[in-house]
Design a protein around this motif. Structure first.
Motif, PDB file in Angstrom:
ATOM      1  N   MET A  36       0.800  -1.222   0.000  1.00  0.00           N
ATOM      2  CA  MET A  36       0.000   0.000   0.000  1.00  0.00           C
ATOM      3  C   MET A  36       0.826   1.261   0.000  1.00  0.00           C
ATOM      4  SD  MET A  36      -2.461  -1.479   2.981  1.00  0.00           S
ATOM      5  CE  MET A  36      -3.709  -0.224   2.842  1.00  0.00           C
ATOM      6  N   GLY A  37       2.141   1.150   0.193  1.00  0.00           N
ATOM      7  CA  GLY A  37       2.988   2.342   0.235  1.00  0.00           C
ATOM      8  C   GLY A  37       2.764   3.174   1.482  1.00  0.00           C
ATOM      9  N   ILE A  38       2.087   2.594   2.483  1.00  0.00           N
ATOM     10  CA  ILE A  38       1.824   3.331   3.728  1.00  0.00           C
ATOM     11  C   ILE A  38       2.900   2.966   4.742  1.00  0.00           C
ATOM     12  CG2 ILE A  38       0.246   3.544   5.688  1.00  0.00           C
ATOM     13  CD1 ILE A  38      -1.391   4.544   3.628  1.00  0.00           C
ATOM     14  N   ILE A  39       3.550   3.972   5.304  1.00  0.00           N
ATOM     15  CA  ILE A  39       4.509   3.712   6.379  1.00  0.00           C
ATOM     16  C   ILE A  39       3.730   3.792   7.686  1.00  0.00           C
ATOM     17  CG2 ILE A  39       6.615   4.478   7.508  1.00  0.00           C
ATOM     18  CD1 ILE A  39       7.311   5.770   4.736  1.00  0.00           C
ATOM     19  N   ARG A  89      -8.187   7.575   3.877  1.00  0.00           N
ATOM     20  CA  ARG A  89      -8.224   8.958   3.410  1.00  0.00           C
ATOM     21  C   ARG A  89      -6.846   9.473   3.017  1.00  0.00           C
ATOM     22  NH1 ARG A  89     -13.388  10.123   5.466  1.00  0.00           N
ATOM     23  NH2 ARG A  89     -13.813   8.580   7.083  1.00  0.00           N
ATOM     24  N   PHE A  90      -5.835   8.646   3.237  1.00  0.00           N
ATOM     25  CA  PHE A  90      -4.473   9.145   3.046  1.00  0.00           C
ATOM     26  C   PHE A  90      -3.692   8.380   1.992  1.00  0.00           C
ATOM     27  CE2 PHE A  90      -5.835  10.670   7.108  1.00  0.00           C
ATOM     28  CZ  PHE A  90      -5.352  11.963   7.143  1.00  0.00           C
ATOM     29  N   TYR A  91      -4.394   7.604   1.135  1.00  0.00           N
ATOM     30  CA  TYR A  91      -3.668   6.909   0.071  1.00  0.00           C
ATOM     31  C   TYR A  91      -3.054   7.920  -0.883  1.00  0.00           C
ATOM     32  CZ  TYR A  91      -5.679   2.626   1.805  1.00  0.00           C
ATOM     33  OH  TYR A  91      -6.018   1.577   2.600  1.00  0.00           O
ATOM     34  N   ASN A  92      -1.883   7.592  -1.412  1.00  0.00           N
ATOM     35  CA  ASN A  92      -1.132   8.474  -2.309  1.00  0.00           C
ATOM     36  C   ASN A  92      -0.651   9.739  -1.616  1.00  0.00           C
ATOM     37  OD1 ASN A  92      -1.683   6.648  -4.391  1.00  0.00           O
ATOM     38  ND2 ASN A  92      -3.701   7.622  -4.682  1.00  0.00           N
ATOM     39  N   ARG A  93      -0.707   9.740  -0.286  1.00  0.00           N
ATOM     40  CA  ARG A  93      -0.134  10.872   0.470  1.00  0.00           C
ATOM     41  C   ARG A  93       0.794  10.278   1.524  1.00  0.00           C
ATOM     42  NH1 ARG A  93      -5.621  13.642   2.250  1.00  0.00           N
ATOM     43  NH2 ARG A  93      -4.276  14.970   3.504  1.00  0.00           N
ATOM     44  N   PRO A  94       1.938   9.735   1.091  1.00  0.00           N
ATOM     45  CA  PRO A  94       2.781   8.952   2.016  1.00  0.00           C
ATOM     46  C   PRO A  94       3.205   9.728   3.264  1.00  0.00           C
ATOM     47  CG  PRO A  94       3.877   9.310  -0.116  1.00  0.00           C
ATOM     48  CD  PRO A  94       2.459   9.742  -0.278  1.00  0.00           C
ATOM     49  N   ILE A  95       3.554  11.017   3.089  1.00  0.00           N
ATOM     50  CA  ILE A  95       4.029  11.775   4.258  1.00  0.00           C
ATOM     51  C   ILE A  95       2.882  11.994   5.240  1.00  0.00           C
ATOM     52  CG2 ILE A  95       5.106  13.925   5.019  1.00  0.00           C
ATOM     53  CD1 ILE A  95       6.958  12.176   3.392  1.00  0.00           C
ATOM     54  N   ASP A  96       1.680  12.342   4.674  1.00  0.00           N
ATOM     55  CA  ASP A  96       0.521  12.560   5.546  1.00  0.00           C
ATOM     56  C   ASP A  96       0.146  11.278   6.275  1.00  0.00           C
ATOM     57  OD1 ASP A  96       0.623  15.000   4.465  1.00  0.00           O
ATOM     58  OD2 ASP A  96      -1.181  14.828   3.232  1.00  0.00           O
ATOM     59  N   SER A  97       0.235  10.139   5.562  1.00  0.00           N
ATOM     60  CA  SER A  97      -0.149   8.876   6.208  1.00  0.00           C
ATOM     61  C   SER A  97       0.821   8.549   7.335  1.00  0.00           C
ATOM     62  CB  SER A  97      -0.195   7.744   5.182  1.00  0.00           C
ATOM     63  OG  SER A  97       1.107   7.405   4.770  1.00  0.00           O
ATOM     64  N   LEU A  98       2.086   8.929   7.147  1.00  0.00           N
ATOM     65  CA  LEU A  98       3.077   8.716   8.195  1.00  0.00           C
ATOM     66  C   LEU A  98       2.698   9.511   9.453  1.00  0.00           C
ATOM     67  CD1 LEU A  98       6.838   8.573   7.467  1.00  0.00           C
ATOM     68  CD2 LEU A  98       6.082   9.994   9.333  1.00  0.00           C
ATOM     69  N   VAL A  99       2.314  10.773   9.221  1.00  0.00           N
ATOM     70  CA  VAL A  99       1.981  11.624  10.373  1.00  0.00           C
ATOM     71  C   VAL A  99       0.708  11.125  11.057  1.00  0.00           C
ATOM     72  CG1 VAL A  99       1.323  13.940  11.093  1.00  0.00           C
ATOM     73  CG2 VAL A  99       3.158  13.630   9.426  1.00  0.00           C
ATOM     74  N   PRO A 175      -2.834  -0.292  -9.550  1.00  0.00           N
ATOM     75  CA  PRO A 175      -4.171  -0.244  -8.947  1.00  0.00           C
ATOM     76  C   PRO A 175      -5.257   0.154  -9.945  1.00  0.00           C
ATOM     77  CG  PRO A 175      -2.641   1.296  -7.852  1.00  0.00           C
ATOM     78  CD  PRO A 175      -1.867   0.561  -8.892  1.00  0.00           C
ATOM     79  N   ALA A 176      -4.971   1.096 -10.834  1.00  0.00           N
ATOM     80  CA  ALA A 176      -6.010   1.570 -11.761  1.00  0.00           C
ATOM     81  C   ALA A 176      -6.421   0.448 -12.702  1.00  0.00           C
ATOM     82  CB  ALA A 176      -5.483   2.772 -12.549  1.00  0.00           C
TER      83      ALA A 176
END
Lengths: 291, 412
Positions: A36-39, A89-99, A175-176
């Motif tokens: 998912m690329g989520i840290i 809500r934070f997919y494709n926003r790796p930095i935001d998902s980290l926070v 994914p698309a």
């Protein structure tokens, strides 16, 4: 001669012990990051969650294996709930998902401290010990190794032999396109996050009898799990497993020779070198060789 | 309408004025604010909460008996959350904003060293109610916990005589563990023993497989354990599970960490500790103190040495202020210089040594049985904190505000 055999057995046991720790600590993190690329900064808290659920159930009278499975399931369900409410809500926003996952981690740790208190009595390590010459080892730690190998085999079967695995790999690659071909990517994401959380919970449950339980105990796994994922790269099977093996040998050798401080230093120096030489980790390197 | 409302407000205000005037008549001096800076959360909160409780118990008792010099005490407290930066921030706030002159607090040596320069700069007073690695020679600090000459100079000769001269040390890798290791090395080698290995463990490490194996390879007669915090305390569980049955000594387990109450027996079997306080001490004053404590805090697992030291520190402050007839630091220190500042603490009599401003203690050596009950092995009726005085620290003459160690002695 026998002394040499005992030395070798002792070293092999330590490598196996560190290997099991790294695989179990990093598995959940690697799946969530790779697919998912989520840290997931709340990784340690899922471990804590598994440990507490397991301990509570064992204290209530259930056998340890049942407690561990329930701990993993509970963490998994919690993971799916977290994915549905916040993480998606934070997919494709790796930095935001980290926070955001870090925020969840802080709330979980401090909340657990308020609700559960700062330490619980552990349930004690089962199974006793076995001796070789001067050395003696806890048998339970061999169970941990078996669980770690079981997790790797299970993940291989899950991702390579099941429909879920095909969908998950398709979602990871594109994914698309996967969505266009009818793969329910939303559900795949939720299930993958739940699976990662459940593996973290499993690690917590398995290690719970050997550790002092406290709301901050997850942080004891976090450094090693991030190191393993960085060295291994995005794929659990081609990344986490070989990375754990290499790091286990380095850590066990450094600790045996110079103590715990150098064990940790050896681990971190390896990361620095790997980031420089193989920026995508072992799995990225293996992929490129295959391609 | 608005006039009516104003009237109501005015009469309410008048009523409140009247109330506070009445209160002031009954208690004409304002309360004396004292600062309390102990962790309520974080990795060592389980051990520091008894300090918070001890301080409140002492203040409640003192206030019920009329306060100090006719003034009630008021605790101003913050939670530094096991974060040294917050310790500094809150120490500054206590002194510079809340206007306290005396702070009770700091548990780890790292947090003490973080706030000591602030206490020194503002010429406040720190009661450090904590056993530690010793050596702080600072006129603005009074140490009421055990120091190495009380804990190590008693324990190490006992262990060497009973179990042997070959020793292995594992210690937390920060100033407490490093300096305590230095002390162990000094005392063991001076007594003709040998340190087979000394392993420093980074804080937060919880996997001890290789360390246990290193110990088994070295084959020591006994093991000195100076591991700190929840993560590192997993050592005991893992050592027991691996079948490492070896006598152990420590300056911080049982009396401080009450591992015998938290871990499953027989994990702590064979542990030996010297401390000035254990909840198990059999003495009428100690029993009465334990009963008062549990009446106020029924859920306390164990009253550890830190809790008793904090409680006694507040009574020591009362004694010093009453001897001086003032809360002024210079007058208090003039009373310490007389060497007569003694109180009857729950553990027994404690006195402040004029040269080092540390407390003398009755020291007890306990060992832990397989069922986690404890056994008193030996009692030293009075051990003075003599080491700082021996090496040339004399706070009645000079105030270097330094921390000394066996390898960092004052320049003569």
């Amino acid at each position: 001669m026998t002394a040499f055999v005992y030395q070798f057995l002792a070293f092999a046991y330590q490598v196996a012990d560190v290997f099991a720790f790294l695989v179990l600590a990093a598995g959940g993190l690697a799946i969530i990051f790779g697919m998912m690329g989520i840290i997931n900064m709340a990784h340690g808290e899922f471990i804590t969650c598994g440990a507490y659920v397991t301990t509570a159930l064992v204290r209530a009278g259930l056998p340890l294996p049942v407690g561990i499975v329930m701990g993993a399931l509970f963490a998994g369900v919690l993971g799916i709930a977290l994915e549905r409410t916040i993480v998606r809500r934070f997919y494709n926003r790796p930095i935001d998902s980290l926070v955001v996952t870090w925020g969840v981690s802080l709330i979980a740790t401090q909340g657990a401290l308020l609700v559960l208190g700062s330490a619980w009595t552990s349930v004690g390590t089962p199974l006793g010990s076995i001796g070789f010459g001067d050395y003696s080892f806890a048998l339970y730690r061999l169970v941990m190794l078996a669980v770690a190998i079981g997790v790797l085999v299970g993940l291989y079967l899950l991702f390579m032999k099941t429909r879920f695995g095909v969908h998950a790999r398709a979602t990871m690659q594109n994914p698309a396109m996967a969505r266009a071909l009818g793969v329910p990517t939303e559900r795949i994401y939720a299930q993958t996050f739940g699976l990662g959380a459940a593996l973290a919970g499993l690690a917590g449950g398995v290690y719970a009898p050997t550790l002092t339980l406290s709301p901050t105990m997850g942080t004891g796994f976090v450094v090693e799990s991030f190191v393993t994922v960085v060295v291994g790269g995005a794929d659990v099977l081609t990344g986490t497993a070989p990375a754990s093996a290499v790091l286990a040998i380095i850590r066990a050798a450094c600790t045996a020779a110079w103590g715990q401080v150098f064990g940790l230093i050896g681990l971190l120096v390896t990361v620095c070198i790997v980031i420089r030489v193989l920026p995508e980790g072992f799995s990225g390197w293996l992929m490129r060789r295959r391609a | 309408m608005s006039m009516l409302r104003n009237l109501a407000i005015a009469s309410a205000a008048g009523l409140m004025l009247g109330v506070s005037a009445a209160a002031a008549l009954a208690d004409d001096k304002p309360p004396l604010k004292i600062g309390l800076l102990e962790d309520h959360s974080g990795d060592i909160a389980i051990f520091t909460m008894p300090k918070v409780h001890g301080a409140h118990l002492a203040v409640d008792e003192i206030n019920a008996a009329g306060g100090i010099l006719g003034r009630k005490l008021e605790i101003i407290e913050y939670d530094p959350q096991f974060d040294n930066a917050k310790f500094q921030e809150f120490a500054r706030r206590l002194i510079e904003k809340d206007g306290v002159q005396v702070i009770f607090g700091a548990a780890t040596s790292a947090s003490r060293e973080a706030i000591r320069p602030i206490i020194d700069k503002d010429n406040a007073l720190l009661f450090y109610a904590q056993q530690y690695e010793g050596g702080v020679c600072d006129g603005n600090m009074i140490g009421t916990g055990g120091v190495p000459e009380q804990q190590f100079s008693t324990l190490i000769p006992y262990m060497m005589e009973k179990y042997g001269k070959k020793v292995y040390v594992i210690a937390a890798d920060y100033n407490f563990g490093q300096i305590s290791t230095e002390w162990t090395r000094k005392l063991v080698t001076e007594a003709g023993g040998q340190i087979l290995g000394a392993e420093l463990i980074p804080l937060g490490v919880s996997q001890f497989g290789q360390t246990i194996q290193n110990i088994q390879k070295a084959k020591p007669d006994w093991l000195m354990t100076l591991v700190v915090g929840n993560a590192q305390s997993a050592f005991y569980e893992q050592a027991a599970a691996a079948g490492l049955h070896i006598p152990m000594g420590s300056s911080i387990t049982i009396g401080l960490g009450f591992e015998h109450k938290r871990f499953k027996p027989p994990t702590m079997q064979g542990m030996h500790v010297v401390m000035n306080w254990f909840e198990e001490i059999d003495r009428p004053a100690a029993k009465a103190f334990v009963a008062r404590w549990h009446a106020k805090y029924p859920n306390e697992t164990y009253i550890n040495d830190m809790g008793e030291n904090e409680y006694s520190a507040i009574y020591m402050y009362k004694k010093l202020a009453e001897m001086a007839g003032s809360f002024d630091l210079d007058k208090i220190r003039a009373q310490i210089a007389t060497g007569k500042a003694c109180i009857d603490a729950p553990e027994g009599q404690i006195c402040i040594d004029p040269k080092s401003q540390h407390a003398s203690h009755q020291m007890t050596l306990l060992s832990v049985n397989a069922d986690h009950s404890v056994k008193v092995e030996k009692v030293w009726p009075r051990v003075d904190p003599y080491w700082l005085g021996q090496i040339g620290c004399d706070l009645t003459k000079d105030d270097p505000k330094e921390q000394y160690t066996p390898s960092n002695l004052p320049s003569k």
